[in-house]
Design an enzyme around this catalytic site. Structure first.
Site, mmCIF file in Angstrom:
data_model
loop_
_atom_site.group_PDB
_atom_site.id
_atom_site.type_symbol
_atom_site.label_atom_id
_atom_site.label_comp_id
_atom_site.label_asym_id
_atom_site.label_seq_id
_atom_site.Cartn_x
_atom_site.Cartn_y
_atom_site.Cartn_z
ATOM 1 C CD GLU A 189 4.741 6.445 -0.936
ATOM 2 O OE1 GLU A 189 5.744 5.712 -1.014
ATOM 3 O OE2 GLU A 189 3.625 6.034 -0.532
ATOM 4 C CB THR A 210 5.358 2.196 -0.046
ATOM 5 O OG1 THR A 210 4.734 1.061 -0.649
ATOM 6 C CG2 THR A 210 6.651 2.500 -0.775
ATOM 7 N N GLY A 233 0.819 -1.201 0.000
ATOM 8 C CA GLY A 233 0.000 0.000 0.000
ATOM 9 C C GLY A 233 0.855 1.253 0.000
ATOM 10 C CB CYS A 234 0.078 4.716 -1.024
ATOM 11 S SG CYS A 234 -1.565 4.890 -0.272
ATOM 12 C CE1 TYR A 235 -1.352 8.097 4.398
ATOM 13 C CE2 TYR A 235 -3.183 6.607 3.946
ATOM 14 C CZ TYR A 235 -2.709 7.889 4.158
ATOM 15 O OH TYR A 235 -3.575 8.959 4.116
#
EC number: 1.2.1.38
Length: 334
Positions: free
Chosen positions: A306, A157, A153-155
């Site tokens: 990011e 990462t 997931g984005c968070y």
């Protein structure tokens, strides 16, 4: 040349995937697909995403038959809902495809997590056990052998890239749980209209406090407890995480800098700041995770940032594909 398919190509992440794969010299983008019920079925991709007009003009085919969808396909990217990925991943795997799943359906090996945090019972625990977690900078050797890569997931990462070097080198006092406060742009909520993610309705608000599904993902793969609080901000894309940690006695800024340098010296998509901390604008539209830190006494604040759609999703998925098939890690990304 790898024949590729993107399922869920109408969304923001799917669009980024299509663009990367179109310009990748070793992939042939064969099909873009959406669910059979999607209002975007049979539309032209570039009508939905006009920045790709004349570049990617493929139709968004409705996915009605997995067997037919998989014909002639080597690699499948799933930018689909968790429940959808849960159901269709085994079918694409059975057809001989290598699958990069950008949902959360195969990221956490503890099947009980899915009932509690995702709202469904996991029925494919054999693939759950075999899925390789695609945190590219830390899992490259396993990714090289994988048939199923669960893209983080984005968070998780940005959180893990920021914390892993410190934990791997035992610099943190983990009796004080790292506190992760992270803010994401509204694109993380997807394209579907909703009052909760309407740009005009958003100011700055925490959500999913102690209940967000990324909490167990972060904890499982870091191997330590954390306090994770996501926030929604009124900007389009990107994530900035501010992480507060307690250091073990005697740990210095020089030691911290050294472990970061050692961890990421040959990792082209992680950029380290020797002075100061990164800002969100430094990564928007780019596939990097930028990391900086400040130490005061026994306390450390790490700032990681990011683009949630890129390093937090599509760019990392393509990075994993590059690793899996032996291409240059940044191929098509820079």
């Amino acid at each position: 040349m790898l024949n590729t398919l993107v399922v869920g190509a109408s969304g923001y992440t799917g669009a980024e995937l299509a663009a990367y794969l179109h310009r990748h010299p070793y992939t042939n983008l064969i099909r873009l697909m959406v669910s059979a019920q999607s209002v975007d079925a049979d539309k032209c991709f570039s009508d939905l995403h006009p920045q790709y007009k004349g570049i990617v003009d493929l139709p968004l085919q409705p996915m009605t038959d997995i067997t037919n969808a998989a014909k002639g396909i080597d690699v499948v990217f799933l930018a689909t809902a968790h429940e959808v990925s849960h159901d269709i991943v085994p079918l694409f795997l059975a057809a001989g495809c290598t699958v990069f799943d950008l949902s959360g359906a195969y990221r956490v090996q503890n099947a009980q997590i899915y009932q509690q945090y995702y709202g469904f019972k996991h029925k494919h625990t054999q693939w759950l056990a075999q899925a390789v977690y695609g945190l590219a900078e830390w899992q490259a050797e396993k990714i090289k052998q994988a048939q199923l890569v669960a893209v983080p997931g984005c968070y998780p990462t940005v959180s893990q890239l920021s914390l892993k070097p410190l934990l791997e080198n035992s610099l943190l006092d983990t009796s004080h749980w790292p506190v992760i406060n992270a803010t994401s742009g509204v694109s993380g909520a997807g394209r579907k209209a909703s009052m909760t993610s309407s740009f005009c309705e958003i100011s700055l608000q925490p959500y999913g406090i102690f209940t967000h599904r990324h909490q167990p993902e972060i904890e499982e793969h870091l191997g330590t407890r954390v306090i994770f609080t996501p926030h929604l901000g009124n900007f389009a894309r990107g994530i900035l995480a501010t992480i507060t940690c307690k250091l073990k006695p005697g740990v210095t800024a020089e030691q911290i800098n050294e472990v970061y340098q050692q961890a990421y010296k040959d990792k082209p998509l992680v950029r380290l700041y020797s002075k100061g901390v990164p800002a969100l604008k430094s990564v928007i539209g780019l596939p990097f995770c930028d990391i900086g830190f400040v130490v005061q006494g026994d306390y450390l604040i790490v700032v990681g940032t990011e683009d949630n759609l890129l390093k937090g999703a599509a760019a990392q998925a393509v990075q994993c594909m590059n690793i899996r098939f032996g291409f240059e890690e940044t191929q098509a990304l820079l």
